[in-house]
Design a protein around this motif. Structure first.
Motif, mmCIF file in Angstrom:
data_model
loop_
_atom_site.group_PDB
_atom_site.id
_atom_site.type_symbol
_atom_site.label_atom_id
_atom_site.label_comp_id
_atom_site.label_asym_id
_atom_site.label_seq_id
_atom_site.Cartn_x
_atom_site.Cartn_y
_atom_site.Cartn_z
ATOM 1 N N LYS A 48 0.929 -1.130 -0.031
ATOM 2 C CA LYS A 48 0.162 -0.214 -0.007
ATOM 3 C C LYS A 48 0.861 1.681 0.138
ATOM 4 O O LYS A 48 2.239 1.130 0.028
ATOM 5 C CB LYS A 48 -0.772 0.179 1.179
ATOM 6 C CG LYS A 48 -0.045 0.215 2.535
ATOM 7 C CD LYS A 48 -1.301 0.272 3.668
ATOM 8 C CE LYS A 48 -0.450 0.530 4.708
ATOM 9 N NZ LYS A 48 -0.978 1.224 6.110
ATOM 10 N N ASP A 49 0.470 2.911 -0.084
ATOM 11 C CA ASP A 49 0.582 4.069 -0.491
ATOM 12 C C ASP A 49 -0.119 4.428 0.973
ATOM 13 O O ASP A 49 -1.623 3.818 1.077
ATOM 14 C CB ASP A 49 0.997 4.122 -1.470
ATOM 15 C CG ASP A 49 0.779 4.735 -2.560
ATOM 16 O OD1 ASP A 49 -0.197 4.487 -2.173
ATOM 17 O OD2 ASP A 49 0.779 4.392 -3.867
ATOM 18 N N GLU A 50 -0.228 6.441 0.419
ATOM 19 C CA GLU A 50 -1.366 6.292 1.146
ATOM 20 C C GLU A 50 -2.401 6.628 0.597
ATOM 21 O O GLU A 50 -3.753 6.679 1.653
ATOM 22 C CB GLU A 50 -0.886 8.294 0.948
ATOM 23 C CG GLU A 50 0.431 8.680 1.603
ATOM 24 C CD GLU A 50 2.111 7.798 1.178
ATOM 25 O OE1 GLU A 50 1.173 8.081 -0.080
ATOM 26 O OE2 GLU A 50 2.765 8.497 0.824
ATOM 27 N N ASN A 51 -2.387 6.119 -1.277
ATOM 28 C CA ASN A 51 -3.549 6.484 -0.898
ATOM 29 C C ASN A 51 -4.682 4.936 -2.018
ATOM 30 O O ASN A 51 -6.154 4.688 -2.135
ATOM 31 C CB ASN A 51 -3.868 6.931 -2.619
ATOM 32 C CG ASN A 51 -3.565 8.525 -2.331
ATOM 33 O OD1 ASN A 51 -3.821 9.332 -1.214
ATOM 34 N ND2 ASN A 51 -2.532 8.999 -3.046
ATOM 35 N N ALA A 52 -3.902 4.464 -2.329
ATOM 36 C CA ALA A 52 -4.211 2.059 -2.818
ATOM 37 C C ALA A 52 -3.341 1.354 -2.191
ATOM 38 O O ALA A 52 -2.555 1.875 -1.318
ATOM 39 C CB ALA A 52 -3.345 2.507 -4.277
ATOM 40 N N SER A 53 -4.342 0.094 -1.664
ATOM 41 C CA SER A 53 -3.927 -0.809 -1.936
ATOM 42 C C SER A 53 -4.432 -2.333 -2.404
ATOM 43 O O SER A 53 -4.996 -1.881 -3.275
ATOM 44 C CB SER A 53 -4.925 -1.347 0.047
ATOM 45 O OG SER A 53 -3.758 -2.460 0.515
#
Lengths: 370, 66
Positions: A48-53
């Motif tokens: 994941k990152d801040e906006n997606a997984s």
């Protein structure tokens, strides 16, 4: 545009074909979350990152480093739609990203392998004292390899080195090194040791030497393994599993072979010790001879003293028998002229009467029988 | 084992044996002189060989790609 008429299975297959064509392999960087291993075979996690997984799947045997939730990684994967319609990434390899993750992964795997006893001191074997044939695993274009060979050539001669040329960094490096280890361990010309050499590099460059399967291959190598990886302060798990850890490639060369000048000097010193022993034996022998001579000498001296005593006593006896001694005691020697016996002396003959101090001439008056 | 190495190794083993012989308590002087001469010659031979011996490097042809 004509509408596609598909079964569900066909749709999934077509989607996968399209994905495979468009993204045969992607590298995605992100943070791990929800990491778990099912049935000791299947690895699941999300990246994941801040906006997606995105969900990820891989086989456990492909997971060659230690990972945990919160770790930043780069995965090499292929996107796939499962038969249950779930989108996921099939991961082929995974690498920690950033110093924090690299160190954390290193510590996790180190703890695991340490617990298994792979780094125990009692497992370590000695390198041959004067090797005649060894194997080296390195990249022949790398500076570390050049340093190693240069120092070996300076120090020693007559060594046969079989070199397995491999990549010393990157995704393929661990597997190539494992294959090289297998090859050298089974070499038709038996080798005496294997040296893995790689010059300095970043933590990420050296991460190939923290690969779990490579570390296990080193620990289970039939031949003793020495590592000379990176700089003095770099310690990889490969170093910990090796029989001997050299701090650098040059240091590996120094450990592997003695310096020919120092070696020649040590030969001289063993010859000196033999010479000292020879001298000692000679001295001992000389001492024995001296002792014998002294003994003979004192015996002869004693014999001489005895003989000398006998001689003196004989001289004394002889002196007593000397007619001069008798004369000195007051007796006289009476001789007839011409040394005729006194018994034939007749009246008128002249006698010589010798005393200690004078010779007297006397005449015979008579010579009568007793 | 390369020729040089094996010669050096064999000679070293021989020299070790000779030097070890001198470590015993009672050595016979005539024999000792003979062995000392042998040891001296061997040490000189080994030193000479070491100065000139070269290492042989052979790059394995096999590729280690998967």
């Amino acid at each position: 545009m004509e509408k596609l008429q598909l079964t569900v299975s066909d749709f999934v297959a077509l989607t996968n074909q399209t994905l495979e064509y468009a993204y045969p392999s992607v590298v995605i960087t992100g943070e791990i979350t929800g990491f778990k291993i099912n049935q000791d075979k299947f690895v699941f996690f999300d990246i994941k990152d801040e906006n997606a997984s995105v969900g990820c799947f891989m086989m456990k045997f492909q997971l060659r480093i230690a990972i945990e939730d919160g770790m930043m990684v780069a995965i090499t994967a292929q996107p796939k739609l499962t038969q249950w319609g779930k989108f996921s990434l099939t991961v082929r390899s995974i690498q920690p990203v950033g110093e924090g993750s690299l160190k954390r992964s290193f510590e996790l795997l180190k703890a695991k392998l340490d617990k298994e006893g792979l780094f125990k001191p009692e497992r370590k074997r000695l390198l041959p004292e004067l090797p005649a044939r060894i194997g080296v695993i390195s990249s022949i274009q790398a500076a570390g390899y050049g340093d190693f060979i240069k120092i070996v050539d300076e120090r020693w001669g007559g060594l046969h080195i079989d070199v397995a040329h491999i990549q010393v960094q990157g995704e393929v490096a661990p597997e190539q090194i494992i294959r090289a280890l297998q090859h050298l361990n089974e070499s038709a010309q038996p080798l005496e040791a294997i040296v893995i050499v790689r010059g300095g590099g970043s933590l990420d460059d050296l991460s190939a030497f923290n690969d779990e399967l490579l570390v296990r291959a080193i620990a289970s190598s039939r031949l003793p393994v020495m590592t000379g990886i990176g700089h003095e302060n770099d310690v990889t798990l490969a170093d910990l599993a090796a029989d001997v850890r050299a701090s650098t490639p040059s240091n590996a060369a120094q450990i592997l072979v003695p310096d020919r000048r120092e070696f020649a000097a040590s030969l001289k010193s063993s010859i000196y010790s033999a010479a000292a022993s020879l001298q000692h034996t000679y001295d001992k022998r000389q001492q024995l001879i001296n002792n014998d001579l002294n003994r003979i000498n004192s015996r002869l001296k004693r014999q001489f003293e005895i003989l000398s005593d006998i001689c003196q006593s004989l001289t004394r006896s002889l002196n007593q028998l000397n007619p001069q001694s008798v004369l000195k005691r007051g007796y006289s020697l009476v001789k007839l002229e011409n040394n005729l016996p006194l018994t034939v002396a007749k009246k008128g003959d002249v006698l010589d009467i010798e005393t200690s101090k004078s010779i007297i001439k006397a005449g015979v008056i008579s010579n009568d029988k007793k | 084992m390369t020729k040089n190495s094996s010669t050096i190794k064999q000679k070293l083993a021989e020299l070790d044996k000779l030097v070890a012989w001198f470590e015993q308590d009672d050595i016979e002087i005539e024999q000792a002189l003979k062995k000392f001469e042998q040891a001296e010659k061997l040490a000189a031979d080994i030193s000479d060989e070491l100065q000139t011996a070269k290492n042989k490097i052979e790059i394995i042809k096999k590729k280690f790609d998967s």
